[in-house]
Design an enzyme around this catalytic site. Structure first.
Site, PDB file in Angstrom:
ATOM      1  N   ARG A  62     -10.537 -20.274 -45.811  1.00  0.00           N
ATOM      2  CA  ARG A  62     -10.203 -21.657 -46.197  1.00  0.00           C
ATOM      3  C   ARG A  62     -10.477 -22.709 -45.128  1.00  0.00           C
ATOM      4  O   ARG A  62     -10.299 -23.888 -45.388  1.00  0.00           O
ATOM      5  CB  ARG A  62      -8.736 -21.776 -46.622  1.00  0.00           C
ATOM      6  CG  ARG A  62      -8.332 -20.842 -47.769  1.00  0.00           C
ATOM      7  CD  ARG A  62      -9.133 -21.115 -49.016  1.00  0.00           C
ATOM      8  NE  ARG A  62      -8.604 -20.399 -50.178  1.00  0.00           N
ATOM      9  CZ  ARG A  62      -9.334 -20.062 -51.233  1.00  0.00           C
ATOM     10  NH1 ARG A  62     -10.618 -20.343 -51.275  1.00  0.00           N
ATOM     11  NH2 ARG A  62      -8.796 -19.442 -52.255  1.00  0.00           N
ATOM     12  N   ASN A  92     -17.247 -20.727 -49.294  1.00  0.00           N
ATOM     13  CA  ASN A  92     -16.807 -21.848 -50.144  1.00  0.00           C
ATOM     14  C   ASN A  92     -15.700 -22.664 -49.482  1.00  0.00           C
ATOM     15  O   ASN A  92     -14.611 -22.830 -50.007  1.00  0.00           O
ATOM     16  CB  ASN A  92     -16.369 -21.351 -51.529  1.00  0.00           C
ATOM     17  CG  ASN A  92     -15.219 -20.375 -51.466  1.00  0.00           C
ATOM     18  OD1 ASN A  92     -14.996 -19.741 -50.433  1.00  0.00           O
ATOM     19  ND2 ASN A  92     -14.479 -20.257 -52.544  1.00  0.00           N
ATOM     20  N   HIS A 177     -21.400 -12.752 -56.761  1.00  0.00           N
ATOM     21  CA  HIS A 177     -20.240 -12.938 -57.633  1.00  0.00           C
ATOM     22  C   HIS A 177     -20.840 -13.076 -59.031  1.00  0.00           C
ATOM     23  O   HIS A 177     -21.439 -14.093 -59.347  1.00  0.00           O
ATOM     24  CB  HIS A 177     -19.490 -14.197 -57.196  1.00  0.00           C
ATOM     25  CG  HIS A 177     -18.489 -14.740 -58.192  1.00  0.00           C
ATOM     26  ND1 HIS A 177     -17.175 -14.960 -57.865  1.00  0.00           N
ATOM     27  CD2 HIS A 177     -18.600 -15.118 -59.486  1.00  0.00           C
ATOM     28  CE1 HIS A 177     -16.529 -15.452 -58.919  1.00  0.00           C
ATOM     29  NE2 HIS A 177     -17.373 -15.560 -59.918  1.00  0.00           N
ATOM     30  N   ASP A 303     -10.885  -9.817 -51.655  1.00  0.00           N
ATOM     31  CA  ASP A 303     -11.070 -11.160 -52.224  1.00  0.00           C
ATOM     32  C   ASP A 303      -9.826 -12.020 -51.945  1.00  0.00           C
ATOM     33  O   ASP A 303      -9.382 -12.799 -52.796  1.00  0.00           O
ATOM     34  CB  ASP A 303     -11.363 -11.103 -53.725  1.00  0.00           C
ATOM     35  CG  ASP A 303     -11.902 -12.436 -54.259  1.00  0.00           C
ATOM     36  OD1 ASP A 303     -12.185 -13.339 -53.442  1.00  0.00           O
ATOM     37  OD2 ASP A 303     -12.020 -12.568 -55.489  1.00  0.00           O
ATOM     38  N   HIS A 307      -3.706 -19.701 -51.897  1.00  0.00           N
ATOM     39  CA  HIS A 307      -3.473 -21.018 -52.489  1.00  0.00           C
ATOM     40  C   HIS A 307      -2.029 -21.401 -52.203  1.00  0.00           C
ATOM     41  O   HIS A 307      -1.158 -20.527 -52.131  1.00  0.00           O
ATOM     42  CB  HIS A 307      -3.720 -21.005 -53.998  1.00  0.00           C
ATOM     43  CG  HIS A 307      -5.145 -20.796 -54.378  1.00  0.00           C
ATOM     44  ND1 HIS A 307      -6.126 -21.723 -54.113  1.00  0.00           N
ATOM     45  CD2 HIS A 307      -5.768 -19.754 -54.990  1.00  0.00           C
ATOM     46  CE1 HIS A 307      -7.296 -21.256 -54.551  1.00  0.00           C
ATOM     47  NE2 HIS A 307      -7.101 -20.060 -55.077  1.00  0.00           N
TER      48      HIS A 307
END
Lengths: 423, 182, 307
Positions: A62, A92, A177, A303, A307
């Site tokens: 993150r 990402n 993915h 994975d 959050h």
């Protein structure tokens, strides 16, 4: 700094070794036996499993951009607590890891954190937009271990083909993915009886399988090593098994949640069980377990997708996909796969260390003399109930709260230094 | 749980029958016949009592008096303080009560709160000419300014006691007993 | 007894609880038929209707139910200030709680939203429809209507026709009628029958003539025209020909079959006008019964739950 690990059961799948012996470490490397002196740290590993440092080849740290979910420091602390000495982090972030500077930033922050090793995965396309190739060679030089547009699958088959061709000269794998968004259709959980009951939009198995098939065809044609991320359906397992038989350079990983839970785990709209690919049906769980047992599935990766509480404390449709996995992975592998006899301890360690290391082309995954002293010690009898409040990572979004796990990492050593010791 | 023990039997089957007969006569006399007369029983035991009164009035006067059934649950004043909502049952007043002489019938008159709720419930159904009250037993301890027009028996009680009216329609026996907490 | 804080779905209710709710709705219907349609039962209680989707009838039905029971009711809609400003459902719920709401009636386009709200507040939450998940008060009023006409629910053959996939009414009715011992059939085009529906205990049909054979109750669902753009059916003309209820088809059902529709109807599409206005249709009674059922719900849920 010298260290002797005494009386542990050494599991070294790279060498096919499984025996009780002492392990010697000097100066950050595994070395030949020596006489201990006053500076030698002697650890009794009696009754425990001493394994090459575990590598989680699929995590989301993150940082940069989403530091409220996780940082490289907290994510690598979670990795250490979970028994991992290295993690490969997906691109990402914001900005996306699609250039040399971004890769270098991750390496710098990893050093500052001083926990476990981090292997950045670079984006295949600029901004993971799926339009034009990112500077793959430049990132590779800076240390990118592999390439992936994780979460934003490359829909343009022609572009994917060119990316694979380009990667063949870099010696790096493409991590795919696999999700055909037109088939996924905005779904939020596995399409099946339970999505019907909850009235939630389902993601059919074909959404994954159609792209697994496409990428296998492209890998076969280009010769590029293809790694299928978080495989989740019985059909995908069949496709990979068949492709391997034909000699296609394809490997695959599965997550602990996909080999443990079914779509029923969504329960009463539990957003902590909202993940992409979704938790699948009973037959799919059986199929990935078989794929693990027969070697179709090479690696176990988490994975890990942190959050914040507020992001998950919303309507199921609005919650982001993803769950944290670093700190429950080993316990789930041991509880669900080793104790049930699906994998031997040696096979489990292989899928958690040397196979991911081999796919990423990184050092590690072995206890051979001269190898970096990345070591994980697992106590196969240690039992614990999952309590997210004890996590070292920043986020708590796990569907495993309250699960009883047996077989947990108790010691994590990176380059000869103890990074985590379970009390 | 407190144990309840029977302290005294104050009416038996014959006693109840005689009281019903007397009240029936009183109702006819006070209302000068049965014109515009209706009986409304309060659930649960006011209902069989109202029916018995209607039967007796028919024997005496030969005329049929309509009987209605009133469920006062939705009018109780203790709903907001109770832990659960009591079961609501049907109110069955199939005739108009506008301009009628209504006799409300209940088994035991105690604090007056049930009657207060029943008065509200009746007035929501229409505008009777007047409302009278008949009770088989008046045990005192009123908390509201309410009195009965027809009383079967005045029974002085203490608050620790309970008056149990049992009727064959609901309890397989006709009797009125005083119960005491032990 | 009904001993739960909230009413979120029929799936989690027992047959006894459903029966008790329907029993309580009976006396409530008597009140609606009075000249003075008001009882003081819920004086001082506050009912908030929080609607993130437009629905005049469900919302009006709940508001009337609250008013007949003397509760104060206020409504907030998706276009109201805080909701439109992107306030989370959790925060909206906490705000309504602070304002003193005893019951929150929630209509929301997303499945599970009432569960989230129920977890967030102490107030009772009634699901007034959440996406394609459940619409429990509609199923209760449908069951109430059928029970009143047929005397019971066990053993009846109930056929639900239309877009089952997107229908919360269908799901709640499937749970409800099945629990009460009825045989439930669903009928619709294969693109509108969701995967694995058989696991709920229903029989799936694609031919309406077969499905209607011997039906005691026919529940017609509204077809939404926007589904055509999503490619779920080719057009209204073909849909109406395959799945519209007309005189000929109604005669395949039992002679005394009831026709229900949750409204609003597309006359001439899923239901022919003469059927909608015919003697077997109980569509208007459904509306009246809806208020009675919702009065029962408000009454039972304001009781503080467990005995």
């Amino acid at each position: 700094m010298k260290l002797i690990m005494q009386n542990g059961r050494l599991l070294d799948p790279a060498a096919g070794r499984d025996l009780t012996a002492d392990l010697y470490v000097n100066n950050g490397f595994i070395c030949a036996p020596f006489q201990p002196d006053s500076n030698t740290n002697i650890i009794d590993a009696g009754g425990k499993l001493v394994t090459p440092g575990l590598v989680d080849m699929h995590v989301h740290l993150r940082e940069p951009g989403f530091e409220y979910k996780e940082t490289i420091a907290t994510g690598t602390a979670a990795a250490a607590r979970g028994g991992f000495t290295g993690v490969a982090c997906m691109p990402n972030t914001d900005p996306v890891t699609d250039n040399r500077v971004a890769v270098e930033y991750i390496n710098k922050r990893t050093q500052e954190a001083g926990q476990v090793r981090v292997y950045p995965v670079g984006a295949i396309t600029r901004g993971s937009q799926g339009k034009e190739l990112a500077e793959l060679a430049d990132m590779r030089e800076a240390g990118a271990a592999a390439f992936s547009d994780d979460g934003q699958p490359v829909t343009d088959a022609g572009l994917m083909r060119r990316a694979m061709r380009y990667c063949t000269m870099l010696g790096a794998a493409i991590i795919s993915h696999c999700e055909d968004k037109s088939l996924a259709g905005g779904g939020v959980m596995h399409e099946g009886a339970y999505s019907t009951i909850l009235g939630l939009k389902g993601v059919p198995a074909s959404a994954e399988e159609a792209m697994v098939a496409r990428d296998i065809i492209l890998a076969g044609e280009t010769g590029c090593p293809l790694h299928i991320a978080h495989i989740s359906t019985a059909g995908s397992v069949c496709l990979v098994r068949e492709a391997k038989k034909r000699g296609v350079k394809v490997t695959a990983e599965v997550t602990p949640h996909h080999f443990t839970l079914t779509d029923r785990a969504v329960g009463d709209f539990n957003t902590n069980a909202k993940v992409n690919p979704p938790l699948r049906g009973e037959a799919d769980v059986q199929a990935v377990r078989e794929g693990l047992a027969d070697g179709t599935i090479d690696a176990i990766a988490t994975d890990h997708a942190p959050h914040s509480f507020d992001e998950k404390n919303v309507e199921f449709d609005l919650a982001p996909f993803g769950l944290v996995g670093l700190e429950t992975a080993v316990g789930l592998v041991w509880t669900e796969l080793v104790q049930t006899g699906i994998l031997t301890p040696l096979q489990a360690v292989q899928k958690l260390s040397c196979n991911p290391a081999r796919i990423l082309g990184i050092a590690g995954g072995t206890l051979a003399e001269g190898a970096p002293a990345d070591i994980t010690v697992i106590d196969p009898l240690f039992e614990e109930t999952v309590n997210p409040n004890n996590f070292a990572g920043k986020s708590r979004n796990t569907p495993f709260t309250g699960h009883r796990l047996k077989g947990l990492p108790v010691l994590t050593i990176v380059a000869g230094e103890i990074k985590y010791r379970r009390q | 749980m407190a144990e309840w023990k029977q302290k005294a039997r104050i009416m038996d089957s014959d006693g109840i029958r005689r009281v019903i007969t007397r009240i029936a006569h009183e109702i006819i006399e006070r209302n000068k016949g049965t014109g515009d007369l209706v009986l409304i029983g309060i659930r649960r035991r006011g209902v069989p009592l109202a029916r018995r009164l209607a039967d007796r009035i028919k024997e005496i006067e030969g005329s049929l008096v309509p009987v209605g059934v009133l469920d006062i649950t939705l009018y109780r004043d203790d709903l907001t303080t109770m832990g659960h909502q009591p079961i609501v049952r049907q109110t069955e007043v199939t005739f108009s009560i506008n301009g009628k002489r209504v006799v409300l019938v209940d088994d035991v008159l105690f604090t007056g709160r049930t009657i207060r709720a029943a008065l509200d419930a009746i007035i929501d159904l229409g505008r009777p000419r007047y409302i009278q009250l008949a009770a088989l037993v008046d045990r005192g301890h009123r908390e509201l300014p309410i009195r009965a027009d027809y009383v079967g028996k005045n029974v002085p009680t203490s608050r620790r006691e309970e008056v149990a009216v049992r009727l064959t329609e609901t309890d397989e026996i006709d009797e009125v007993v005083i119960m005491e907490k032990t | 007894m009904y001993k739960h804080k909230d009413l979120l779905g029929i799936r989690e209710m027992s047959a006894e609880e459903i029966g008790f709710l329907l029993d309580t709705a009976g006396p409530m219907k008597e009140i609606i038929k009075r000249q003075i349609k008001k009882v003081p039962t819920l004086r001082g209680k506050t009912v908030v209707t929080l609607f993130y989707e437009n629905s005049t009838r469900t919302r009006g039905s709940f508001e009337l139910a609250a008013k007949y029971l003397s509760a104060d009711s206020i409504n907030m809609s998706g276009s109201s200030s805080s909701v439109a400003k992107g306030e989370s459902l959790y925060d909206t719920g906490r705000t309504l709680q602070s304002l003193g709401a005893d019951v929150i009636v929630l209509r929301h386009p997303m499945p599970g939203a009432p569960r989230l709200l129920a977890r967030s507040v102490k107030a009772a939450v009634i699901n007034a429809g959440d996406g394609a998940h459940e619409h429990p008060s509609q199923a209760l009023l449908d069951m109430f209507t059928v029970r009143e006409k047929k005397g019971g629910l066990a053993g009846l053959r109930v056929v639900i026709v239309g877009d089952i996939m997107h229908s919360r009414v269908a799901r709640s009715n499937i749970w409800g009628f099945t629990k009460m011992g009825a045989e439930v059939r669903v009928c619709g085009p294969s693109t509108m029958i969701p995967v694995g529906l058989e696991e709920t205990g229903v029989q799936v049909f694609h031919q309406m003539d077969q499905a209607l054979d011997g039906a005691d109750v026919i529940i017609m669902l509204r077809i939404q025209k926007e589904r055509q753009q999503q490619g779920l059916f080719p057009g209204l003309r073909e849909y109406s020909r395959l799945y519209g209820l007309n005189r000929r088809r109604l005669e395949l059902a039992a002679g005394d079959a009831l026709v229900l529709h949750p409204g609003p109807m597309n006359r001439g599409v899923e239901i022919a006008a003469d059927i909608a206005d015919g003697s077997q249709a109980v569509i208007e009674e459904q509306v009246t019964n809806g208020v009675a059922v919702r009065m029962a719900l408000l009454y039972l849920l304001t009781g503080g739950g467990a005995q």
